[in-house]
Scaffold this active site. Structure first.
Site, PDB file in Angstrom:
ATOM      1  N   GLY A 186      -6.775  -6.026  12.712  1.00 32.15           N
ATOM      2  CA  GLY A 186      -7.414  -4.976  11.912  1.00 32.15           C
ATOM      3  C   GLY A 186      -8.092  -3.909  12.755  1.00 32.15           C
ATOM      4  O   GLY A 186      -7.927  -2.706  12.491  1.00 32.15           O
ATOM      5  N   ASP A 234     -13.930   2.313  11.612  1.00 31.68           N
ATOM      6  CA  ASP A 234     -13.970   1.546  12.866  1.00 31.68           C
ATOM      7  C   ASP A 234     -13.361   2.338  14.028  1.00 31.68           C
ATOM      8  O   ASP A 234     -13.922   2.390  15.124  1.00 31.68           O
ATOM      9  CB  ASP A 234     -13.228   0.214  12.708  1.00 31.68           C
ATOM     10  CG  ASP A 234     -14.061  -0.820  11.954  1.00 31.68           C
ATOM     11  OD1 ASP A 234     -15.289  -0.684  11.907  1.00 31.68           O
ATOM     12  OD2 ASP A 234     -13.464  -1.772  11.416  1.00 31.68           O
ATOM     13  N   LYS A 282     -12.357  -6.955   4.028  1.00 32.38           N
ATOM     14  CA  LYS A 282     -11.859  -5.589   4.226  1.00 32.38           C
ATOM     15  C   LYS A 282     -10.575  -5.316   3.428  1.00 32.38           C
ATOM     16  O   LYS A 282     -10.361  -4.202   2.964  1.00 32.38           O
ATOM     17  CB  LYS A 282     -11.641  -5.307   5.716  1.00 32.38           C
ATOM     18  CG  LYS A 282     -12.959  -5.201   6.489  1.00 32.38           C
ATOM     19  CD  LYS A 282     -12.746  -4.833   7.947  1.00 32.38           C
ATOM     20  CE  LYS A 282     -14.081  -4.762   8.672  1.00 32.38           C
ATOM     21  NZ  LYS A 282     -13.953  -4.356  10.079  1.00 32.38           N
TER      22      LYS A 282
HETATM   23  P1  NDP Z   1      -8.053  -9.765  13.528  1.00 34.46           P
HETATM   24  O1  NDP Z   1      -8.224 -11.187  13.107  1.00 34.46           O
HETATM   25  O2  NDP Z   1      -7.572  -8.758  12.544  1.00 34.46           O
HETATM   26  O3  NDP Z   1      -7.031  -9.714  14.780  1.00 34.46           O
HETATM   27  C1  NDP Z   1      -7.164 -10.640  15.816  1.00 34.46           C
HETATM   28  C2  NDP Z   1      -6.315 -10.195  17.007  1.00 34.46           C
HETATM   29  O4  NDP Z   1      -6.722 -10.974  18.128  1.00 34.46           O
HETATM   30  C3  NDP Z   1      -4.829 -10.408  16.847  1.00 34.46           C
HETATM   31  O5  NDP Z   1      -4.129  -9.387  17.501  1.00 34.46           O
HETATM   32  C4  NDP Z   1      -4.600 -11.765  17.549  1.00 34.46           C
HETATM   33  O6  NDP Z   1      -3.318 -11.890  18.111  1.00 34.46           O
HETATM   34  C5  NDP Z   1      -5.594 -11.624  18.679  1.00 34.46           C
HETATM   35  N1  NDP Z   1      -6.059 -12.889  19.254  1.00 34.46           N
HETATM   36  C6  NDP Z   1      -6.879 -13.815  18.679  1.00 34.46           C
HETATM   37  N2  NDP Z   1      -7.156 -14.801  19.538  1.00 34.46           N
HETATM   38  C7  NDP Z   1      -6.510 -14.515  20.693  1.00 34.46           C
HETATM   39  C8  NDP Z   1      -6.411 -15.143  21.960  1.00 34.46           C
HETATM   40  N3  NDP Z   1      -7.037 -16.293  22.226  1.00 34.46           N
HETATM   41  N4  NDP Z   1      -5.655 -14.554  22.921  1.00 34.46           N
HETATM   42  C9  NDP Z   1      -5.017 -13.395  22.664  1.00 34.46           C
HETATM   43  N5  NDP Z   1      -5.073 -12.736  21.482  1.00 34.46           N
HETATM   44  C10 NDP Z   1      -5.819 -13.285  20.504  1.00 34.46           C
HETATM   45  O7  NDP Z   1      -9.474  -9.339  14.154  1.00 34.46           O
HETATM   46  P2  NDP Z   1     -10.145  -7.883  14.121  1.00 34.46           P
HETATM   47  O8  NDP Z   1      -9.127  -6.898  14.532  1.00 34.46           O
HETATM   48  O9  NDP Z   1     -10.865  -7.688  12.856  1.00 34.46           O
HETATM   49  O10 NDP Z   1     -11.285  -8.035  15.258  1.00 34.46           O
HETATM   50  C11 NDP Z   1     -10.934  -7.962  16.625  1.00 34.46           C
HETATM   51  C12 NDP Z   1     -12.212  -7.825  17.469  1.00 34.46           C
HETATM   52  O11 NDP Z   1     -12.837  -6.573  17.201  1.00 34.46           O
HETATM   53  C13 NDP Z   1     -13.254  -8.912  17.197  1.00 34.46           C
HETATM   54  O12 NDP Z   1     -13.864  -9.286  18.425  1.00 34.46           O
HETATM   55  C14 NDP Z   1     -14.278  -8.194  16.334  1.00 34.46           C
HETATM   56  O13 NDP Z   1     -15.583  -8.725  16.472  1.00 34.46           O
HETATM   57  C15 NDP Z   1     -14.214  -6.780  16.927  1.00 34.46           C
HETATM   58  N6  NDP Z   1     -14.678  -5.741  16.009  1.00 34.46           N
HETATM   59  C16 NDP Z   1     -15.756  -4.999  16.396  1.00 34.46           C
HETATM   60  C17 NDP Z   1     -16.248  -4.012  15.584  1.00 34.46           C
HETATM   61  C18 NDP Z   1     -17.441  -3.211  16.030  1.00 34.46           C
HETATM   62  O14 NDP Z   1     -17.988  -2.446  15.234  1.00 34.46           O
HETATM   63  N7  NDP Z   1     -17.836  -3.325  17.281  1.00 34.46           N
HETATM   64  C19 NDP Z   1     -15.647  -3.698  14.274  1.00 34.46           C
HETATM   65  C20 NDP Z   1     -14.474  -4.521  13.972  1.00 34.46           C
HETATM   66  C21 NDP Z   1     -14.039  -5.511  14.818  1.00 34.46           C
HETATM   67  P3  NDP Z   1      -2.054 -12.469  17.254  1.00 34.46           P
HETATM   68  O15 NDP Z   1      -1.650 -11.383  16.301  1.00 34.46           O
HETATM   69  O16 NDP Z   1      -1.028 -12.730  18.298  1.00 34.46           O
HETATM   70  O17 NDP Z   1      -2.563 -13.703  16.560  1.00 34.46           O
END
Ligand code: NDP
Length: 273
Positions: A130, A102, A66
């Site tokens: 993201g 999104d 992305k």
């Molecule tokens: P990113 O990698 O950009 O962000 C991940 C986020 O999750 C960060 O805020 C991170 O926190 C947090 N995180 C990860 N692991 C943990 C944990 N164990 N406990 C607490 N916080 C955690 O991911 P995306 O934003 O791209 O994706 C997020 C979700 O959205 C995913 O499940 C993805 O599948 C879903 N999604 C769904 C879509 C749809 O069309 N339905 C489209 C896009 C995404 P920190 O910053 O503190 O590390």
């Protein structure tokens, strides 16, 4: 030659996008070809250049490309600019237009499909990655009473909140600040569910008629949805509707006709049990 579209990601084998767009094309009478491209890591530009040279008209973009797609584009929508990431691009001669659907897809699913208005409600978003960035402006456009963004990395949550500060009541915090707070809509926009983990959110955040929405899809009852269910939440949803709605936005952007998403959602939905 039939107009060519594709989704690019790595891995891509499990992408539902070809099925979704084939269904949209059939329902709207649009003649398109749509396929999956497993983009080699570090070779986004040349992979896309080859697709364009072969007559490609547009792409959906999924992880981990992305940011590459955003950098590749020559023009960016406000949603793509705020997210700093593109989930769809369109080729128009030499121009490469970037979009990020999104957030609008998520809001459309919540408001239109699930019947939950955000207006006048307290909204909690877990995560500041993201997907959360994409949701920020579409959420604030719905005028919730307050949007709270909680993240492990608190600086990231606060930085994201600052980006939305001129558009509504929004603040960023850590999970410990959620103790004693209650919300009407709670979104899990962390990636914790992808590895079967639960973000450290207190079970007390759910108001009595709350909606708990898991952005991940196809995982059934995730630890987050299980927490909500255990707290008495009756309305549980996963991100399948968001997936279908962002796809419909891209399809409309490319083809000028917006497909109905109900059939696709019905086909892809997994029971949350
Ligand atoms: P990113 O990698 O950009 O962000 C991940 C986020 O999750 C960060 O805020 C991170 O926190 C947090 N995180 C990860 N692991 C943990 C944990 N164990 N406990 C607490 N916080 C955690 O991911 P995306 O934003 O791209 O994706 C997020 C979700 O959205 C995913 O499940 C993805 O599948 C879903 N999604 C769904 C879509 C749809 O069309 N339905 C489209 C896009 C995404 P920190 O910053 O503190 O590390």
């Amino acid at each position: 030659m039939t107009d060519q579209y594709a989704v690019i990601g790595n891995p891509i084998a499990f992408s539902k996008s070809p099925l979704i767009h084939a269904s949209f094309a059939q329902a709207t009478g649009q003649e398109i070809e749509y396929r999956k491209i497993e983009g080699p890591l570090g070779r986004f530009e040349e992979t896309v250049a080859a697709f364009r040279a072969a007559g490609g008209k547009g792409l959906n973009i999924t992880a981990p490309f992305k940011l590459d797609a955003f950098a590749y584009a020559s023009e960016h929508s406000p949603a793509a600019l705020l997210a700093g990431a593109a989930n769809a691009i369109k080729f128009d001669g030499e121009r490469v237009l970037a979009e990020n659907f999104d957030g609008v897809g998520l809001v459309r699913d919540v408001v239109h499909n699930l019947g939950h208005a955000l207006r006048g409600k307290r909204v909690l978003m877990l995560g500041a990655g993201g997907a959360a960035r994409g949701a920020l402006l579409p959420f604030l456009a719905e005028q919730p009473t307050e949007l709270v963004i909680a993240n492990r990395n608190v600086d990231k949550a606060q930085a994201l909140a600052r980006l939305g500060a001129s558009r509504g009541q929004v603040r960023g915090c850590g999970y410990d600040a959620l103790v004693g707070e209650r919300f009407d809509l709670v979104f899990n926009a962390t990636s914790a569910s992808l590895v079967g983990e639960l973000p450290p959110v207190p079970a007390t955040v759910f108001a009595s008629a709350a909606l708990a929405y898991e952005l991940a899809y196809g995982k059934g009852l995730t630890p987050f949805l299980r927490l909500a269910q255990g707290a008495g939440v009756r309305q549980l949803a996963d991100g399948v509707g968001m997936l279908a709605e962002q796809a419909a936005e891209a399809f409309a952007w490319w083809r000028g006709v917006r497909p109905d998403t109900r059939a696709v959602i019905g086909q892809l939905a997994i029971a949350l049990v």
